[in-house]
Motif scaffolding. Structure first.
Motif, PDB file in Angstrom:
ATOM      1  N   GLY A 106       0.828  -1.201   0.000  1.00  0.00           N
ATOM      2  CA  GLY A 106       0.000   0.000   0.000  1.00  0.00           C
ATOM      3  C   GLY A 106       0.858   1.244   0.000  1.00  0.00           C
ATOM      4  O   GLY A 106       2.018   1.219   0.416  1.00  0.00           O
ATOM      5  N   TRP A 107       0.267   2.341  -0.461  1.00  0.00           N
ATOM      6  CA  TRP A 107       0.982   3.620  -0.485  1.00  0.00           C
ATOM      7  C   TRP A 107       0.113   4.690   0.158  1.00  0.00           C
ATOM      8  O   TRP A 107      -1.110   4.690  -0.007  1.00  0.00           O
ATOM      9  N   MET A 108       0.742   5.559   0.896  1.00  0.00           N
ATOM     10  CA  MET A 108       0.009   6.647   1.529  1.00  0.00           C
ATOM     11  C   MET A 108       0.861   7.911   1.529  1.00  0.00           C
ATOM     12  O   MET A 108       2.081   7.871   1.334  1.00  0.00           O
ATOM     13  N   ARG A 109       0.175   9.016   1.744  1.00  0.00           N
ATOM     14  CA  ARG A 109       0.846  10.310   1.864  1.00  0.00           C
ATOM     15  C   ARG A 109       1.635  10.337   3.179  1.00  0.00           C
ATOM     16  O   ARG A 109       1.175   9.816   4.196  1.00  0.00           O
ATOM     17  N   ALA A 110       2.819  10.918   3.156  1.00  0.00           N
ATOM     18  CA  ALA A 110       3.618  11.007   4.375  1.00  0.00           C
ATOM     19  C   ALA A 110       2.952  11.944   5.373  1.00  0.00           C
ATOM     20  O   ALA A 110       2.292  12.909   4.982  1.00  0.00           O
TER      21      ALA A 110
END
Length: 344
Positions: free
Chosen positions: A210-214
């Motif tokens: 998964g990828w998310m905003r820092a």
């Protein structure tokens, strides 16, 4: 009559000269306009090539990070029984104390990459043997994988399911590129990351990255996105001897490190950059204008826009915006030449 004839001949001669001068000036003007048009076109082509290059490299880097996280999650999963608890580090040094945490700088071997391990005060040194052994093995895999990669190694974190301990690779103050993780920001970085990752726990998977905003303000002057995956570690790694759920392995990718051309040309590729994951999450930039723009090149009131998509059914989307001010600054002299000629 002779006087009038002489005046007519002089007028005709003067007219011929003016016509020749006008023809010469017109030819020169057309030449300069063509050269200016070509120069402006070259500036535009250069910006377009840089955008294409950066986006392609960024997507390749994302895939490389995904490959690393998947290999680590699968290779060290409880099912494969590859994690051993008898590997002892070469050195372990207490470097910081938090409210209820102890932070150690650890080396598996004398010349290996150090990693940082933070644990709760309640756990004894003997209880941490499994976690230390796991840190040594993870650091070894980290070193071997990124040594053979074309892309820069990320800042890596591992968090236990409940807040028993966490690992950071490279360790505090040990990165040779840029000292992003330091003693001054270690607790803030790990706590903000763990809090945001815990909020995404329902999306956690052992097989999908998964990828998310820092988290806001995680690292200054970086364009960081956060990739994460679940890892089912054996309970022998946990200081308490047990835990429920998946541990989290997360890598921080700094999109600004992809700009090799920016370093060469000493000017930025774009003024604004928006990156959207295949799930539709905005990881960098602002989402407001992305859906209103067509793919490829377009113009709006902000400037020049390049909307790119990666290959596949669920593509990554990148929007690069170059303000008119920046673009005209790069093409200033060709444009001034065109304006000057038309003002004559």
């Amino acid at each position: 009559m002779k006087y009038e004839s002489s005046r007519l001949r002089a007028l005709a001669t003067s007219s011929q000269r003016l016509n020749k001068m006008l023809l010469l000036l017109t030819s020169l003007a057309l030449l300069l306009v063509s050269m200016s048009y070509w120069a402006v076109g070259r500036v535009f082509e250069e910006e377009s090539d840089k955008v294409d290059f950066h986006f392609a490299r960024l997507i390749e880097s994302i895939h490389e990070h995904e490959s690393f996280l998947k290999q680590a999650a699968q290779g060290y999963s409880r099912a494969h029984q590859n994690v051993v608890t008898y590997v002892q580090p070469f050195s372990s040094k207490l470097i910081m104390l938090g409210d209820d945490e102890e932070v150690y700088q650890v080396k598996g071997l004398a010349m290996s990459i150090p990693f940082t391990l933070a644990k709760r005060n309640e756990y004894s040194d003997d209880a941490m043997s499994g976690a230390l052994s796991w840190g040594v093995q993870l650091t070894d895999f980290y070193s071997s994988f990124w040594a053979g990669s074309f892309y820069s190694s990320p800042q890596l974190f591992m968090f236990s399911p409940s807040p028993q301990f966490n690992v950071a690779i490279p360790g505090v103050g040990s990165s040779r590129r840029q000292l992003l993780l330091e003693k001054s920001n270690f607790f803030e970085v790990t706590q903000s990351l763990y809090a945001k990752l815990s909020a995404e726990r329902n999306k956690l998977s052992e097989t999908h990255v998964g990828w998310m905003r820092a988290p806001h303000g995680l690292f200054q002057d970086t364009k960081t996105i956060v990739g994460y995956i679940g890892i089912d570690l054996t309970n022998e790694v946990m200081p308490s001897g047990k835990d429920h759920g998946l541990s989290i392995l997360t890598a921080l990718l700094d999109a600004s490190e992809i700009n090799e051309l920016e370093r060469l040309l000493v000017r930025p590729i774009n003024n604004r950059f928006t990156l959207i994951s295949p799930e539709g999450d905005v990881l960098l930039g602002e989402p407001s204008r992305v859906n209103n723009l067509s793919d490829g090149f377009s113009l709006d009131r902000y400037g020049l826009c390049f909307k790119l998509k990666s290959a596949g059914e669920n593509p990554w989307v990148g929007l690069y915006s170059i303000s008119y001010e920046s673009f005209f600054r790069y093409a200033l002299w060709p444009l001034l030449g065109v304006i000057g000629l038309f003002s004559l």
